[in-house]
Design a protein around this motif. Structure first.
Motif, PDB file in Angstrom:
ATOM      1  N   ASN A  11      47.017  27.699  32.293  1.00 21.39           N
ATOM      2  CA  ASN A  11      47.116  28.980  32.998  1.00 21.39           C
ATOM      3  C   ASN A  11      48.132  29.923  32.355  1.00 21.39           C
ATOM      4  O   ASN A  11      48.153  31.111  32.666  1.00 21.39           O
ATOM      5  N   ASP A  24      46.317  33.811  31.758  1.00 23.46           N
ATOM      6  CA  ASP A  24      47.396  34.430  32.532  1.00 23.46           C
ATOM      7  C   ASP A  24      46.990  35.843  32.972  1.00 23.46           C
ATOM      8  O   ASP A  24      47.104  36.192  34.152  1.00 23.46           O
ATOM      9  N   LEU A  58      44.212  35.697  35.595  1.00 19.78           N
ATOM     10  CA  LEU A  58      44.681  35.338  36.942  1.00 19.78           C
ATOM     11  C   LEU A  58      45.449  36.495  37.585  1.00 19.78           C
ATOM     12  O   LEU A  58      45.328  36.737  38.786  1.00 19.78           O
TER      13      LEU A  58
END
Ligand SMILES: [Zn+2]
Length: 242
Positions: A24, A30, A33
């Motif tokens: 992530n 990153d 998200l």
């Protein structure tokens, strides 16, 4: 509770969490998200704003209805005054009463006008908020679309290792009692986003190895007897290293 087994499980669980964290943290995932959070926030805000908007419109409608009622009464009063004049009878009391009533109605109208001004401001503020959230939502959807392929590739790359660690975790989990499994998960969720360590060793003979809070004597006794306690401060399982 079997602390040894739980420690094994914690090791596998943390290995898995570290992998997901690493995945992530890759720039594309990153950003993906982050865009997702912005999009979700914008969507939630728009739902809330739409409810606010409805409420504001209902307020405006109520004020308009009140305004109409007053206008009707003013017209009726003016007509009465007209009639009195035509009849040529000057009833001072009646005229005074009607004049007073007109005064009252005029202050009511002023009050309504003030309320309408406040609400109009609210309407334009709401519109601005809506526009801002719509634009943020659209921008983040665009980012999500742009990153979609790259993120899918990264997820695929991580998948075999992820599956391997999940399997390892599950194998150890199968050896835990239901109570041990549930306790572990419950303590882990004590902090939003999950505690990194559920089980921590006793620190310098009398402190929690997680939050470093001093453990009271009775709890220490229990720790000696049973091999573990729950920290009253951070709720982690504190165990004694053998
Ligand atoms: Zn603690």
């Amino acid at each position: 509770m079997n602390i040894e087994k739980l420690l094994d499980y914690q090791k596998a669980d943390r290995e898995y969490d570290e992998l997901i964290k690493e995945r992530n943290a890759t720039p594309d995932v990153d950003n993906y998200l982050k865009a997702k959070r912005v999009r979700d926030f914008a969507r939630q805000s728009l739902v809330k704003l739409s409810a606010d908007n409805q409420q504001t419109h209902a307020q405006l409608e109520r004020l308009t209805a009140a305004q109409d009622e007053i206008s009707e009464e003013v017209e009726a009063i003016l007509e009465s005054i007209n009639n009195l004049n035509n009849e040529g009878e000057i009833d001072e009391d009646e005229i005074n009463y009607l004049a007073q009533r007109l005064d009252d109605l005029s202050s009511e109208i002023d009050k309504i006008a003030k309320d309408v001004a406040v609400i109009s401001e609210r309407v334009s503020a709401l519109k601005k908020e809506c526009d801002k959230n719509t634009s943020n939502g659209e921008k983040s959807v665009l980012v999500l679309k742009t990153l979609n392929e790259a993120v899918k590739k990264i997820l695929d790359e991580y998948k075999p290792k992820e599956d391997e660690l999940t399997e390892k975790k599950n194998a150890i989990k199968a050896g835990l009692t239901r109570e041990e499994q549930e306790t572990y998960e419950k303590v882990k969720q004590a902090k939003k986003g999950g505690l990194p360590a559920v089980l921590v060793p006793l620190f310098e003979d009398s402190f929690c190895g997680g939050c470093r809070r001093e453990i009271p004597g009775a709890q220490l006794q229990k720790l000696n007897d049973e091999g573990y306690i729950f920290c009253q401060e951070c709720s982690r399982i504190v165990y004694k290293k053998k």
